[in-house]
Every structure is written in C-alpha cells, then in structure tokens.
Scaffold this motif. Sequence first.
Motif, PDB file in Angstrom:
ATOM      1  N   TRP A   1     -11.163 -37.246  25.003  1.00  0.00           N
ATOM      2  CA  TRP A   1     -12.410 -37.692  25.156  1.00  0.00           C
ATOM      3  C   TRP A   1     -13.334 -38.375  24.311  1.00  0.00           C
ATOM      4  CZ3 TRP A   1     -15.672 -39.611  28.409  1.00  0.00           C
ATOM      5  CH2 TRP A   1     -17.321 -39.285  28.272  1.00  0.00           C
ATOM      6  N   GLN A   2     -13.357 -37.482  23.090  1.00  0.00           N
ATOM      7  CA  GLN A   2     -13.769 -38.122  21.849  1.00  0.00           C
ATOM      8  C   GLN A   2     -13.212 -39.272  21.393  1.00  0.00           C
ATOM      9  OE1 GLN A   2     -16.640 -36.972  20.421  1.00  0.00           O
ATOM     10  NE2 GLN A   2     -16.508 -35.419  22.345  1.00  0.00           N
ATOM     11  N   ALA A   3     -11.905 -39.670  21.572  1.00  0.00           N
ATOM     12  CA  ALA A   3     -11.381 -40.990  21.062  1.00  0.00           C
ATOM     13  C   ALA A   3     -11.789 -41.905  21.825  1.00  0.00           C
ATOM     14  CB  ALA A   3      -9.768 -40.618  21.271  1.00  0.00           C
ATOM     15  N   HIS A   4     -11.993 -41.794  23.271  1.00  0.00           N
ATOM     16  CA  HIS A   4     -12.640 -42.573  24.252  1.00  0.00           C
ATOM     17  C   HIS A   4     -13.981 -43.074  23.778  1.00  0.00           C
ATOM     18  CE1 HIS A   4     -13.086 -44.794  27.966  1.00  0.00           C
ATOM     19  NE2 HIS A   4     -14.383 -44.440  27.961  1.00  0.00           N
ATOM     20  N   LEU A   5     -14.780 -42.093  23.357  1.00  0.00           N
ATOM     21  CA  LEU A   5     -16.246 -42.502  23.079  1.00  0.00           C
ATOM     22  C   LEU A   5     -16.359 -43.112  21.675  1.00  0.00           C
ATOM     23  CD1 LEU A   5     -18.023 -39.116  24.033  1.00  0.00           C
ATOM     24  CD2 LEU A   5     -17.796 -41.227  25.230  1.00  0.00           C
ATOM     25  N   THR A   6     -15.450 -42.704  20.592  1.00  0.00           N
ATOM     26  CA  THR A   6     -15.981 -43.141  19.606  1.00  0.00           C
ATOM     27  C   THR A   6     -14.692 -44.097  18.884  1.00  0.00           C
ATOM     28  OG1 THR A   6     -14.366 -41.420  18.513  1.00  0.00           O
ATOM     29  CG2 THR A   6     -16.802 -40.732  18.796  1.00  0.00           C
ATOM     30  N   THR A   7     -13.796 -44.697  19.641  1.00  0.00           N
ATOM     31  CA  THR A   7     -12.914 -45.741  19.244  1.00  0.00           C
ATOM     32  C   THR A   7     -12.858 -46.960  20.102  1.00  0.00           C
ATOM     33  OG1 THR A   7     -10.849 -44.952  20.540  1.00  0.00           O
ATOM     34  CG2 THR A   7     -11.389 -43.933  18.439  1.00  0.00           C
ATOM     35  N   SER A   8     -12.086 -47.954  19.971  1.00  0.00           N
ATOM     36  CA  SER A   8     -12.210 -49.142  20.751  1.00  0.00           C
ATOM     37  C   SER A   8     -11.401 -48.821  22.101  1.00  0.00           C
ATOM     38  CB  SER A   8     -11.772 -50.223  20.078  1.00  0.00           C
ATOM     39  OG  SER A   8     -10.595 -50.184  19.552  1.00  0.00           O
ATOM     40  N   HIS A   9     -10.463 -47.747  21.952  1.00  0.00           N
ATOM     41  CA  HIS A   9      -9.299 -47.510  22.882  1.00  0.00           C
ATOM     42  C   HIS A   9      -9.854 -47.163  24.165  1.00  0.00           C
ATOM     43  CE1 HIS A   9      -6.253 -47.939  20.253  1.00  0.00           C
ATOM     44  NE2 HIS A   9      -6.774 -47.500  19.321  1.00  0.00           N
ATOM     45  N   ASP A  10      -9.619 -47.460  25.334  1.00  0.00           N
ATOM     46  CA  ASP A  10      -9.880 -47.057  26.553  1.00  0.00           C
ATOM     47  C   ASP A  10      -8.937 -46.080  27.192  1.00  0.00           C
ATOM     48  OD1 ASP A  10     -10.694 -46.669  29.351  1.00  0.00           O
ATOM     49  OD2 ASP A  10     -10.850 -48.909  29.766  1.00  0.00           O
ATOM     50  N   TYR A  11      -9.485 -44.681  27.484  1.00  0.00           N
ATOM     51  CA  TYR A  11      -8.680 -43.749  27.773  1.00  0.00           C
ATOM     52  C   TYR A  11      -9.231 -43.291  29.236  1.00  0.00           C
ATOM     53  CZ  TYR A  11      -6.225 -43.251  23.455  1.00  0.00           C
ATOM     54  OH  TYR A  11      -5.545 -43.437  22.400  1.00  0.00           O
ATOM     55  N   SER A  12      -9.885 -44.092  30.073  1.00  0.00           N
ATOM     56  CA  SER A  12     -10.239 -43.763  31.146  1.00  0.00           C
ATOM     57  C   SER A  12      -9.406 -43.526  32.130  1.00  0.00           C
ATOM     58  CB  SER A  12     -11.223 -44.905  31.676  1.00  0.00           C
ATOM     59  OG  SER A  12     -10.596 -46.304  31.914  1.00  0.00           O
ATOM     60  N   PHE A  13      -8.231 -44.263  32.210  1.00  0.00           N
ATOM     61  CA  PHE A  13      -7.102 -43.876  33.232  1.00  0.00           C
ATOM     62  C   PHE A  13      -6.728 -42.163  33.120  1.00  0.00           C
ATOM     63  CE2 PHE A  13      -7.171 -48.332  33.710  1.00  0.00           C
ATOM     64  CZ  PHE A  13      -6.898 -48.522  34.892  1.00  0.00           C
ATOM     65  N   HIS A  14      -6.491 -41.950  31.695  1.00  0.00           N
ATOM     66  CA  HIS A  14      -5.980 -40.610  31.463  1.00  0.00           C
ATOM     67  C   HIS A  14      -7.165 -39.711  31.853  1.00  0.00           C
ATOM     68  CE1 HIS A  14      -3.677 -43.123  28.887  1.00  0.00           C
ATOM     69  NE2 HIS A  14      -2.982 -41.951  28.499  1.00  0.00           N
ATOM     70  N   LEU A  15      -8.237 -39.857  31.243  1.00  0.00           N
ATOM     71  CA  LEU A  15      -9.467 -38.961  31.749  1.00  0.00           C
ATOM     72  C   LEU A  15      -9.813 -38.891  33.052  1.00  0.00           C
ATOM     73  CD1 LEU A  15     -11.347 -40.010  28.362  1.00  0.00           C
ATOM     74  CD2 LEU A  15     -10.616 -37.700  28.888  1.00  0.00           C
ATOM     75  N   TRP A  16      -9.840 -39.845  33.820  1.00  0.00           N
ATOM     76  CA  TRP A  16     -10.088 -39.806  35.207  1.00  0.00           C
ATOM     77  C   TRP A  16      -9.544 -38.729  36.185  1.00  0.00           C
ATOM     78  CZ3 TRP A  16     -14.392 -41.468  36.676  1.00  0.00           C
ATOM     79  CH2 TRP A  16     -14.917 -41.469  37.985  1.00  0.00           C
ATOM     80  N   SER A  17      -8.174 -38.607  35.907  1.00  0.00           N
ATOM     81  CA  SER A  17      -7.739 -37.495  36.575  1.00  0.00           C
ATOM     82  C   SER A  17      -8.005 -36.073  36.212  1.00  0.00           C
ATOM     83  CB  SER A  17      -5.899 -37.731  36.293  1.00  0.00           C
ATOM     84  OG  SER A  17      -5.764 -37.271  34.749  1.00  0.00           O
ATOM     85  N   VAL A  18      -8.272 -35.882  34.972  1.00  0.00           N
ATOM     86  CA  VAL A  18      -9.014 -34.587  34.528  1.00  0.00           C
ATOM     87  C   VAL A  18     -10.402 -34.276  35.279  1.00  0.00           C
ATOM     88  CG1 VAL A  18      -9.504 -33.141  32.720  1.00  0.00           C
ATOM     89  CG2 VAL A  18      -7.458 -34.734  32.285  1.00  0.00           C
TER      90      VAL A  18
END
Length: 634
Positions: free
Chosen positions: A606-623
């Motif tokens: 979650w912090q990496a999604h907020l603070t970097t340019s990487h999009d981890y929304s597909f990972h985080l949406w399941s959680v």
Amino acid sequence: MCGYAGMVVTSKAIGALTPELLRAMGNSIRLRGPDDQGVWLDAKLGVGLVHQRLAIQDLSPLGAQPMQSSTNRFTIAFNGEIYNFKQLKARLVALGFQFKGGSDTEVILAAFEAWGVDAALIEFVGMFSIALIDHQEKQLWLIRDRMGEKPLYYYQADGNLLFASELKPLMLCPLFKKDIEQGAVGLLMRHNYIPAPWSIFKNTFKLEPAHYLRFDLLNIAATPVKKCYWQPSLNWNQSLTTQALHEQLEPLLSQVIADQMISDAPLGAFLSGGIDSSTIVSLMQRQSSRPVKTFSVGFNVSGFNEAEHAKAVAKHLGTDHSEFYVEPQDALNIISQLPEIYDEPFADSSQIPTFIVSRMTRQQVTVALSGDGGDELFAGYSRYASYARGFASRQQGLVNKLMNGLPASLVVQLTRVLKSNQRELSQALLLEKVQRYSVGFKSPDARNYYQNQIGYWLNPEAHLKSATRLPYALDDMPLREDPTSTFQWCDINSYLPDDILVKVDRAAMANSLETRVPLLDHRLVELSLTVPTAINVVNGVTKQPLRNILYQYVPRELVDRPKQGFAVPVGHWLKNELREWAEDLLSEKSLADSNVFNSDLIRQKWQAHLTTSHDYSFHLWSVLMFQSWHRKYM
C-alpha cells in the motif's frame, strides 16, 4: 431471470425448516426476482424451496415458481432462460403433453417427464440454474448450464444441505457456519476472483458449469452423484477456410441473436464500441424494425474512455443510445454496496462500471444482450500473442541467462544499479517483481506461463497467516501444441465463468436486469473451438471471424483500435478520491480485526502504491474487497 434458495434437513434439524425462514432467504435476493415470491415445503421429506421471480416469459401467474409438473412427479425452482422452449414445446405437444401457460419453466418440466433429466438437458439451448425435486425417486438435482452463466452455491455439513443462487440466503440460515476458507483467500489474491468449486466459506461450493449433482433425499448426508453432462472440445478443423467459417458463423450467430431477442419484457444491449458488442448490436439492429436501445459508460480520465467509440458505432447503426460518465464519487457510492452485491469477495474492478451500466440500462429495459465471450472463443486477449512473441527471446539472450543463472537476491541488486526507476521500491517488492519476471523467463511451457502470468500476487499464501494452496481447474489444463488453444481452454474453464460471468450476473441482478450472452450459445462455442489460430489471428490482428462479420455493418475505422477492455482508473482513484477509504481498510487495526493477512507485507504494498510511480491497484483491490466484505458479514 430469477433467484432461488432451498434446504434439505435431517429430522434433528427439521425445526429450522419453516416458511418464515424460506421467505427471509428469498427476500435476501429479492432483487434477482422482485416480481413475485413463491414458497414450497414438504415437511415429511425435510425439503423446502423459495423462488424470486423476474417475469420475462409469460408475465402471468401461470409462470410462477416453484412449479410442479403435470403429473406432480417434479417440483422445480429455475433461474435462467431456455431460448428454444417454443420448439421443444411443439415436440412435446406432439407427444400428447398439454400446457396451461406460456413459460419456459413449464416446458422444462414436461421435457424432464418425457425424456428424463439427462436426455432433456442436452436438448436445452440457454442459460440455467435448476433445483429439481423428483418425488418418485426421492432425489434432488442441482444443475448448472453449460457455460456457467447462472450461479449455484451449495453447503453440505452436519447431514444438512443448503443451496441458493447466491451466498446471502445461506448466511441467513441458522444451520450455516460462517467459517472462512483461507485457501480461497489465496486464490482471490492470485486471480482477483475465487474459482469454482471453491467459495469463501468452508463446506460451501460453487457447482461447476455443465455439471449436475444428484442427492438422495432419504440420505442427504451421502456423497451425491456428480456428472459433467457436456464438455467443449478443442478440436481444430485444419481444413477449415475463412470463407467456409464465415458461411457457418454469421447465420448461426444471427439466429442465436434472434432467439435471444424474444422477450415479453423491454429489451436492449450493452455497447462498448469494441468488436464483440458492436457485432452483437449490428446483428440486432439488422433484425429489428425499430432502433435498438444501447447503453455505455465512460470515464473522464485519459486512456480509460471507450464511450466515445460506442457513441460513434451507435450513431452509424442508428441505435437509440444512452451513455453515462462515471466520476470518482459514483465509484465511492457504489463501493459500499459491493459486499452485498457480490456477497463473497470479488475483485475485478470493472465490477463498478458494470453495475453502473446495468443500473442505467434497467431504467429503460428489463433484458440486455452482452458481447462477452468473444475474446475467449476467438483468441482476442493480448496475452495469447505476447507469449508467442516473447517465447524466442525467453530462450536466448543475456536477460534469460541472468534470470536462470543468478540468485534472485543478486538480480535485485543488479536491477537497482541498472534500472533507476526501480530503486524507489522496497527490497521485498523488488524481489517479488524479479521473481515474477524470473518465473516468466523460466516457464517451460504455455501452461506454466499462463498460471503464473495471470496471477497478481506471486505467492499469495505467503501473505496470509494460515493457508494452503487449493487445487482448481487451472491445475488440470491440457497442454496443446499451439499455446493459444491452451490459453483458450484456461479462459473458458476459469476466467470466463468465475470472473466475467460472475461480474455481469451480480451487477445486473442487483438491478433486476436480465443479461443474455449470445456468443456463449453452446453451438457457437463448439464451432469456435474448431477454428485454428491462423484464422482467428491474422498479421497480429485478433478475432478475425467476428471482424469479418462486423465490417459488413460498421466501417473499420470505427472499431479497429487496440483492445482496451472495461478498464477502471482504480490506481489513480486509490491515490486520490478513494485514499481515505482504502487507508481505513488497510490500517493495522483493520487488518488485525480480519486476522487473515500478514499485515506488514500488505501495508508495504500500500505504501509503495502511494509513494512510488508503481501501480499496485490490481494487487490491493483483492485485499480491499476482502476487508470490505469481512467488515460487513463477519
């Protein structure tokens, strides 16, 4: 369309079998069938049914359910549509059967009487989920349609059986135990859906498409007979030509669409402006005496808007078109409803626009045709071509040697040195990324590649406090000489029924809208699976058989563009409008309350999604979808 629930209980639990409980179970899925409720109960057998009706064929009370056959041998609760019921009815009348009304349900019962269940199922053309009681043989049949368009859950424990169109009715029953199946959470993290036969609860299963279960009502605790009554075969016709296929495909698809346009209620279609939906709408409009009502949604975010393409196709075809633009606030308003709409964690984020387009559509019509299925049947997904393009490079070159010859930890260090845009990632996240690429480069075949590349969390069980990996359909996928056919099999047997069709069914039924999917007519499926890749994909352009039909009605320039899908700007929203909502669900306290995840690893993503340019929304949406569901139901 409709919905139903039922129960078979032992003598010890007979006190739970009451009309009041059955009505409550039905009310929990009332939106699947708001027009009428019917309850049927046999205390001697310990069996009860409740049915919620959405009247589509024969709007009169003669179509009400649960319905009994003319001889009273069978009692049925049915969800779906049998499109060839008029032809079957004519055959049954010739055999001497008489009918009181005009519903397909009455025809189904007569077919079971005339031909038996197994033989009758082969005759049905349509989508269906059926609970059938055979009073003569003292049996209960639970039956699901060939492609899995209609859902069916069942729970078997302590000698009792519960079953329903959704999980909500089961959770209302005092006999149901809400124990989370942690392995199913792992599958959710891997694919953003929970594949059949698993569900989020222990002892609770989804019946697989084209299967039935037959229970002994006098010994309901016994293991039921389970049978697959139809199976699509990947059997390429190497002598097939493009022209010969076209001469078969267009007339068949036109006839299927004509059959699915029969309705006693108002009808329309979803239109995204892509190949599949545009083909369906083109053939609908050709056969309609007035403008077809079409519906689409769009986004005011660059790269996520297909509404403008849909509008252009609609204008060319002359449909009566409506569109709605989705704003972040619309998503916020719907997100709070998602646990109730899907009633088990489900994390395909296009569930949001699917719900919105269903809501808009229901304001004008009761039935909508959809273009789903074209990618699976005619090799439309980009992952099919990407495997073929990348296979040669995976077998040679410096990157492959590095991936195969060096420890992952050393590759991480080299990546930090060589790739400046990766340095912002934490050690754990970069290691996961390297491992994902490594798996892809080391894949020995298409089956292994597919299993790993369609996943989001590389090793989801490692992010859970307690979980074992559950076996499912993709573990048994056949490995064929052409990788594309392997991928098609995987999508038809898992992604299509467990993601795409779940998304559409729940979103539509939450708005009391019936959806129909012409491309999933089993005769079209059987034909499509004889088509070699060389006919489906020409010079890198996919779905050529559908394009050849569509180009007769719509100019190429309106539909020829890269595939976009029903994408949602969730990554952007999570960093902005949805950030507060997500932070609440992913807080240390919320993660501790659910007691399922290793919170440090989730928080790190979650912090990496907020603070970097990487999009981890597909990972985080399941959680996020699990956390939201857990907060509502657990």
